[in-house]
Design a protein around this motif. Structure first.
Motif, PDB file in Angstrom:
ATOM      1  N   GLN A  90      24.475   7.612  -4.310  1.00  0.00           N
ATOM      2  CA  GLN A  90      25.122   8.919  -4.308  1.00  0.00           C
ATOM      3  C   GLN A  90      25.767   9.199  -2.952  1.00  0.00           C
ATOM      4  N   GLN A  91      25.039   8.931  -1.904  1.00  0.00           N
ATOM      5  CA  GLN A  91      25.558   9.154  -0.562  1.00  0.00           C
ATOM      6  C   GLN A  91      26.760   8.264  -0.280  1.00  0.00           C
ATOM      7  N   MET A  93      28.804   6.980  -2.455  1.00  0.00           N
ATOM      8  CA  MET A  93      29.943   7.474  -3.223  1.00  0.00           C
ATOM      9  C   MET A  93      30.632   8.609  -2.497  1.00  0.00           C
ATOM     10  N   LEU A  94      29.824   9.448  -1.907  1.00  0.00           N
ATOM     11  CA  LEU A  94      30.387  10.584  -1.186  1.00  0.00           C
ATOM     12  C   LEU A  94      31.305  10.090  -0.078  1.00  0.00           C
ATOM     13  N   SER A  97      34.459   8.497  -1.661  1.00  0.00           N
ATOM     14  CA  SER A  97      35.415   9.423  -2.262  1.00  0.00           C
ATOM     15  C   SER A  97      36.136  10.236  -1.198  1.00  0.00           C
TER      16      SER A  97
ATOM     17  N   GLY B  79      28.368  17.121  -4.169  1.00  0.00           N
ATOM     18  CA  GLY B  79      28.398  16.192  -3.046  1.00  0.00           C
ATOM     19  C   GLY B  79      27.212  16.359  -2.115  1.00  0.00           C
ATOM     20  N   HIS B  81      23.735  16.312  -1.145  1.00  0.00           N
ATOM     21  CA  HIS B  81      22.718  15.504  -1.802  1.00  0.00           C
ATOM     22  C   HIS B  81      21.452  16.270  -2.136  1.00  0.00           C
ATOM     23  N   SER B  86      19.410  13.038  -8.045  1.00  0.00           N
ATOM     24  CA  SER B  86      20.371  11.956  -7.993  1.00  0.00           C
ATOM     25  C   SER B  86      20.177  10.955  -9.119  1.00  0.00           C
ATOM     26  N   VAL B 109      35.699   9.911 -10.518  1.00  0.00           N
ATOM     27  CA  VAL B 109      34.742  10.920 -10.062  1.00  0.00           C
ATOM     28  C   VAL B 109      35.126  11.477  -8.708  1.00  0.00           C
ATOM     29  N   SER B 110      34.878  12.765  -8.622  1.00  0.00           N
ATOM     30  CA  SER B 110      35.207  13.524  -7.432  1.00  0.00           C
ATOM     31  C   SER B 110      33.949  14.269  -7.034  1.00  0.00           C
ATOM     32  N   MET B 111      33.689  14.338  -5.758  1.00  0.00           N
ATOM     33  CA  MET B 111      32.481  15.054  -5.360  1.00  0.00           C
ATOM     34  C   MET B 111      32.877  16.320  -4.625  1.00  0.00           C
ATOM     35  N   GLN B 119      38.748  19.075  -3.270  1.00  0.00           N
ATOM     36  CA  GLN B 119      38.757  17.839  -4.049  1.00  0.00           C
ATOM     37  C   GLN B 119      39.079  18.094  -5.512  1.00  0.00           C
TER      38      GLN B 119
END
Lengths: 339, 339
Positions: A90-91, A93-94, A97, B79, B81, B86, B109-111, B119
């Motif tokens: 997840q981190q 991906m952040l 992105s 985004g 966390h 998660s 995917v967009s955070m 975003q």
DNA sequence: CTGAAAGCGCTTACAG
DNA sequence: CTGAAAGCGCTTACAG
């Protein structure tokens, strides 16, 4: 005002609209937007103002078609849920992105389970991405092999023995060396090591770091205190008992999932941490975050890894020279569990 | 053979190539691929075979441009966390991406962090997606409001009071009612409840389920055993002490992060579970997975939620009528912590 | 410095 | 049943 919004909703403004409104050619508009080619400064000014005022956004898809680009990067994530790592991804991906958005790219993510490459094939055959990030490196990396064969540009997160690959990773070896070193210097010489499958690249990397520390301090390694391929509960329980019997002063776990199970085993046997046994982990997941006592471990910045990875891929796509291997730093976080 | 691969790598086959090779028009080829319009069965046969043999894949981007579609759906993920969730999001993504792929869509995917909509705006203004999935519902849902205003089709995962929204969620209310009910029927009547911010929709939903159970069994709720907005450690510790003093027999936690902290507090105070106090959680994350004793909780299938959500969005995009609200099931998982 | 025109790889009325 | 042509919204030689 309301009507205007209505209209915008129904039909997007195109470059032709802008050109017509300004009495210039589409070519000109296109050029001021892209910044390519010489344009008269007043023309440029007018176009820019019009675009700004009317909130015109070029259609990226059309632009891509004309340039044979997609302005998308693909991210391949493991689909089989490894809970320990989900916050890492997840981190990551952040970071990806954010870096992608900054370059006006989008991130399309595909998940692949086990050895099923179908989704990966879809992604490349559909021509939906300009390049790909592989988020997990395997010793026998079929996805990487496939992308290579297809001539699809890609980078990997992790470390591989294939020197063709562009790799970005944390410096796990050095990190594990330092943490081990710190423990040894505390006078804890009987430091046991327990880890997962040797088929995974990182298991070997971490082992290396552990060995480095002993060598550096000119201590000999007691190989009976090292246990790898410990992938099931019963085996872990046996090993912990074994370590205790052999007088281990500290148990180093290769990741938090293992650490969790080691802690549970110790708890069951009423061996308290850190009084009777020290414990540390080579990886920081939220799994251990709330543990009492707090667990000493390494800290890695996954978001930063994502950012760097994405930038590297984008540079590579733009034809810039990128280094084949990038290693990022880490932190050693000492907590009560090794007091 | 090798040369052929070379050529393929350098230049993708287009519909024009197929048409030329077969001596038919692009129109015809296009039609047999899409299945629209009548075609002579032998022509159809020939085209199909050629495509198959030469592994021709239409360019989705070009197709999209012509049809004013992108064949992408957008997924908006939080985004910032929240570790607890998660793995939920990971599972959910898996479901979404599978459903999307099955319909030949990709998932971009967009955070979005906190209240920064940049975003999200990028995603819609760039026209990169046909529709969007919002993975978290807020009481004051700015992302949803923005999409509405922009006339971008979207669905939400979660529950909202805005009846315009297409919502997909697990039936948390019913789930919490049942779990509470089970505990009450065990004779544990003093069941305390502890939860997070009331600004989050689900906090209220879970509370409702808890209250339903009491009503159903015609028991009166002791409101001094309910604590919401418990978002910090010290407050949690105080409440746990309070509950103990008041003779609570069981503590119900709204999620695993809270549960974790409750367990730590109990441990510190040497109150053992389940002997001196029962504990259960309304949510199942990997956070508690390895806990000793195992924790009673609810189980939700996040991947299924993702699949259903994506299908709903796709149906909606195709103009089909979809129900405004879909509720998915759950499981009550009894473990030792409430024995 | 600017524009007309062809092209990216598809689809889709329209006509036959 | 099939095709020529225009169009989706951009870019980019080429020419001026």
């Amino acid at each position: 005002m309301t009507m205007e919004k209505e209209k915008q909703g129904l039909k997007k403004m195109t470059i032709a609209d802008v050109a017509e409104a300004l009495g210039v050619s589409k070519t000109t508009v296109s050029r001021v937007i892209s910044g390519k080619g010489r344009i008269g400064s007043d023309t440029k000014e007018r176009v820019l103002r019009y675009i700004e005022e009317h909130d015109y956004k070029p259609n990226v898809i059309a632009k891509g078609l004309a340039q044979n680009k997609t302005y998308n990067i693909g991210l391949i994530l493991p689909g089989n849920h490894n809970f320990v790592d989900s916050s890492f991804f997840q981190q990551c991906m952040l970071g990806i992105s954010e870096a992608a958005a900054a370059a006006d790219y989008d991130m399309v993510v595909s998940m692949i389970c086990d050895h099923d490459l179908t989704q990966l094939e879809r992604l490349v055959l559909n021509n939906k991405v300009d390049g790909i990030i592989l988020s997990r490196t395997l010793v026998e990396d079929a996805p990487a092999a496939y992308l290579k064969q297809r001539h699809m540009p890609f980078v990997v997160i992790g470390t591989s023995s294939d020197t063709d690959l562009i790799q970005i990773d944390h410096d796990h070896r050095e990190a594990c060396r330092e943490l081990t070193s710190v423990l040894l210097m505390k006078g804890l010489h009987k430091v046991a090591l327990i880890g997962g499958s040797r088929e995974i690249v990182i298991t070997n990397t971490r082992l290396q770091g552990y060995l480095d520390a002993f060598e550096e301090q000119e201590l000999t390694v007691d190989s009976s205190l090292i246990c790898l391929d410990a992938d099931n509960g019963p085996m872990l329980e046996r090993m912990v008992a074994e370590f205790v019997k052999k007088g281990a002063e500290c148990i180093l776990c290769m990741d938090d999932s293992i650490c969790c199970q080691v802690l549970n085993t110790l708890k069951k046997n009423r061996i308290s941490v850190p009084e009777d046994m020290r414990v540390a982990s080579f990886y920081n997941s939220p799994l251990l975050e709330n543990n009492l006592p707090a667990i000493t471990s390494l800290h890695f910045d996954a978001a930063a890894l994502g950012t760097v990875t994405c930038r590297t891929l984008l540079d590579h796509l733009e034809g810039k020279e990128v280094s084949k291997k990038t290693l990022l730093g880490y932190e050693v976080v000492l907590k009560e569990s090794t007091k």
